[in-house]
Design a protein around this motif. Structure first.
Motif, PDB file in Angstrom:
ATOM      1  N   VAL A  65       0.854  -1.182   0.000  1.00  0.00           N
ATOM      2  CA  VAL A  65       0.000   0.000   0.000  1.00  0.00           C
ATOM      3  C   VAL A  65       0.893   1.236   0.000  1.00  0.00           C
ATOM      4  CG1 VAL A  65      -1.827   1.261   1.201  1.00  0.00           C
ATOM      5  CG2 VAL A  65      -1.787  -1.249   1.268  1.00  0.00           C
ATOM      6  N   VAL A  66       0.674   2.118  -0.974  1.00  0.00           N
ATOM      7  CA  VAL A  66       1.458   3.345  -1.095  1.00  0.00           C
ATOM      8  C   VAL A  66       0.627   4.502  -0.546  1.00  0.00           C
ATOM      9  CG1 VAL A  66       2.743   4.854  -2.642  1.00  0.00           C
ATOM     10  CG2 VAL A  66       2.575   2.406  -3.157  1.00  0.00           C
ATOM     11  N   ILE A  67       1.253   5.291   0.318  1.00  0.00           N
ATOM     12  CA  ILE A  67       0.583   6.380   1.018  1.00  0.00           C
ATOM     13  C   ILE A  67       1.299   7.688   0.698  1.00  0.00           C
ATOM     14  CG2 ILE A  67      -0.055   7.271   3.307  1.00  0.00           C
ATOM     15  CD1 ILE A  67       0.623   4.103   4.067  1.00  0.00           C
ATOM     16  N   CYS A  68       0.519   8.713   0.339  1.00  0.00           N
ATOM     17  CA  CYS A  68       1.072  10.051   0.144  1.00  0.00           C
ATOM     18  C   CYS A  68       0.220  11.019   0.959  1.00  0.00           C
ATOM     19  CB  CYS A  68       1.117  10.411  -1.339  1.00  0.00           C
ATOM     20  SG  CYS A  68      -0.516  10.593  -2.102  1.00  0.00           S
ATOM     21  N   TYR A  69       0.199  12.280   0.586  1.00  0.00           N
ATOM     22  CA  TYR A  69      -0.570  13.270   1.339  1.00  0.00           C
ATOM     23  C   TYR A  69      -2.070  13.128   1.123  1.00  0.00           C
ATOM     24  CZ  TYR A  69       3.901  15.606   1.968  1.00  0.00           C
ATOM     25  OH  TYR A  69       5.195  15.884   2.294  1.00  0.00           O
ATOM     26  N   HIS A  70      -2.488  13.112  -0.156  1.00  0.00           N
ATOM     27  CA  HIS A  70      -3.918  13.152  -0.488  1.00  0.00           C
ATOM     28  C   HIS A  70      -4.366  12.048  -1.440  1.00  0.00           C
ATOM     29  CE1 HIS A  70      -4.172  17.003   1.543  1.00  0.00           C
ATOM     30  NE2 HIS A  70      -3.126  17.405   0.855  1.00  0.00           N
ATOM     31  N   GLY A  71      -3.494  11.109  -1.756  1.00  0.00           N
ATOM     32  CA  GLY A  71      -3.871  10.007  -2.627  1.00  0.00           C
ATOM     33  C   GLY A  71      -3.649  10.254  -4.103  1.00  0.00           C
ATOM     34  N   HIS A  72      -2.866  11.280  -4.449  1.00  0.00           N
ATOM     35  CA  HIS A  72      -2.609  11.570  -5.858  1.00  0.00           C
ATOM     36  C   HIS A  72      -1.239  11.066  -6.304  1.00  0.00           C
ATOM     37  CE1 HIS A  72      -6.276  13.852  -5.954  1.00  0.00           C
ATOM     38  NE2 HIS A  72      -5.855  14.571  -4.915  1.00  0.00           N
ATOM     39  N   SER A  73      -0.180  11.534  -5.656  1.00  0.00           N
ATOM     40  CA  SER A  73       1.166  11.110  -6.064  1.00  0.00           C
ATOM     41  C   SER A  73       1.414   9.637  -5.767  1.00  0.00           C
ATOM     42  CB  SER A  73       2.250  11.993  -5.452  1.00  0.00           C
ATOM     43  OG  SER A  73       2.115  12.067  -4.061  1.00  0.00           O
ATOM     44  N   SER A  74       0.674   9.074  -4.820  1.00  0.00           N
ATOM     45  CA  SER A  74       0.814   7.641  -4.543  1.00  0.00           C
ATOM     46  C   SER A  74       0.387   6.791  -5.745  1.00  0.00           C
ATOM     47  CB  SER A  74      -0.002   7.250  -3.311  1.00  0.00           C
ATOM     48  OG  SER A  74      -1.363   7.559  -3.490  1.00  0.00           O
ATOM     49  N   GLN A  75      -0.481   7.324  -6.581  1.00  0.00           N
ATOM     50  CA  GLN A  75      -0.916   6.567  -7.761  1.00  0.00           C
ATOM     51  C   GLN A  75       0.243   6.345  -8.730  1.00  0.00           C
ATOM     52  OE1 GLN A  75      -4.718   7.916  -9.443  1.00  0.00           O
ATOM     53  NE2 GLN A  75      -5.081   8.968  -7.490  1.00  0.00           N
ATOM     54  N   GLN A  76       1.015   7.391  -8.957  1.00  0.00           N
ATOM     55  CA  GLN A  76       2.173   7.253  -9.848  1.00  0.00           C
ATOM     56  C   GLN A  76       3.210   6.308  -9.242  1.00  0.00           C
ATOM     57  OE1 GLN A  76       4.188  10.930 -10.735  1.00  0.00           O
ATOM     58  NE2 GLN A  76       5.271  10.028 -12.464  1.00  0.00           N
ATOM     59  N   ALA A  77       3.465   6.435  -7.952  1.00  0.00           N
ATOM     60  CA  ALA A  77       4.428   5.554  -7.299  1.00  0.00           C
ATOM     61  C   ALA A  77       3.939   4.108  -7.311  1.00  0.00           C
ATOM     62  CB  ALA A  77       4.674   6.017  -5.863  1.00  0.00           C
ATOM     63  N   ALA A  78       2.636   3.902  -7.073  1.00  0.00           N
ATOM     64  CA  ALA A  78       2.067   2.551  -7.081  1.00  0.00           C
ATOM     65  C   ALA A  78       2.192   1.929  -8.471  1.00  0.00           C
ATOM     66  CB  ALA A  78       0.611   2.587  -6.638  1.00  0.00           C
ATOM     67  N   ASP A  79       1.936   2.711  -9.494  1.00  0.00           N
ATOM     68  CA  ASP A  79       2.055   2.226 -10.868  1.00  0.00           C
ATOM     69  C   ASP A  79       3.503   1.806 -11.157  1.00  0.00           C
ATOM     70  OD1 ASP A  79       0.786   1.758 -13.451  1.00  0.00           O
ATOM     71  OD2 ASP A  79       1.968   3.470 -14.173  1.00  0.00           O
ATOM     72  N   TRP A  80       4.453   2.616 -10.704  1.00  0.00           N
ATOM     73  CA  TRP A  80       5.866   2.293 -10.923  1.00  0.00           C
ATOM     74  C   TRP A  80       6.255   1.019 -10.174  1.00  0.00           C
ATOM     75  CZ3 TRP A  80      10.389   1.607  -8.247  1.00  0.00           C
ATOM     76  CH2 TRP A  80      11.559   1.593  -9.021  1.00  0.00           C
ATOM     77  N   LEU A  81       5.835   0.902  -8.911  1.00  0.00           N
ATOM     78  CA  LEU A  81       6.175  -0.281  -8.112  1.00  0.00           C
ATOM     79  C   LEU A  81       5.563  -1.546  -8.723  1.00  0.00           C
ATOM     80  CD1 LEU A  81       5.849   1.372  -4.629  1.00  0.00           C
ATOM     81  CD2 LEU A  81       7.929   0.278  -5.525  1.00  0.00           C
ATOM     82  N   ALA A  82       4.364  -1.448  -9.224  1.00  0.00           N
ATOM     83  CA  ALA A  82       3.755  -2.604  -9.903  1.00  0.00           C
ATOM     84  C   ALA A  82       4.554  -2.944 -11.158  1.00  0.00           C
ATOM     85  CB  ALA A  82       2.301  -2.309 -10.250  1.00  0.00           C
ATOM     86  N   GLY A  83       5.040  -1.924 -11.831  1.00  0.00           N
ATOM     87  CA  GLY A  83       5.819  -2.138 -13.049  1.00  0.00           C
ATOM     88  C   GLY A  83       7.162  -2.803 -12.817  1.00  0.00           C
TER      89      GLY A  83
END
Length: 109
Positions: A65-83
């Motif tokens: 589970v990737v956590i950021c401030y408001h749930g926006h930048s975590s999406q990019q990080a989550a996509d990269w980690l899945a990749g």
């Protein structure tokens, strides 16, 4: 357009997983001062310096589970980690701000 390789996770679902003590890897990508000021218990701070250790040690098949401030930048990080090979990656909807609002008793300082 390729669909994202991660999934969204609600604070309620994460709370249930933590209550059930499900095996998870929680990574917080906020700045170090914000992380030190408050975080979801068990979270690891993830930045460019800690990334190699995470890639080496984190179980690839365990939910992350990737956590950021408001749930926006975590999406990019989550996509990269899945990749890079993590099988089940989630971005926490609303980020730490929403988590802290809904679950103030589950914030570690």
């Amino acid at each position: 357009m390729t669909p994202p390789s991660y999934q969204h996770l609600t604070p309620e679902t994460l709370d249930a997983w933590l209550t059930a003590d499900d095996p998870l890897t929680l990574v917080d990508i906020r700045d170090p001062a914000s992380f030190a000021n408050g975080r979801i218990p068990g979270s690891l701070h993830l930045d460019n310096d800690s990334l190699p250790a995470l890639l080496e040690a984190a179980p690839r098949g365990q939910p992350m589970v990737v956590i950021c401030y408001h749930g926006h930048s975590s999406q990019q990080a989550a996509d990269w980690l899945a990749g890079v090979g993590f099988a089940e990656v989630y971005s926490l909807d609303g980020g730490f701000t929403e988590w802290q609002h809904r679950h103030p008793g589950r914030v570690e300082r």
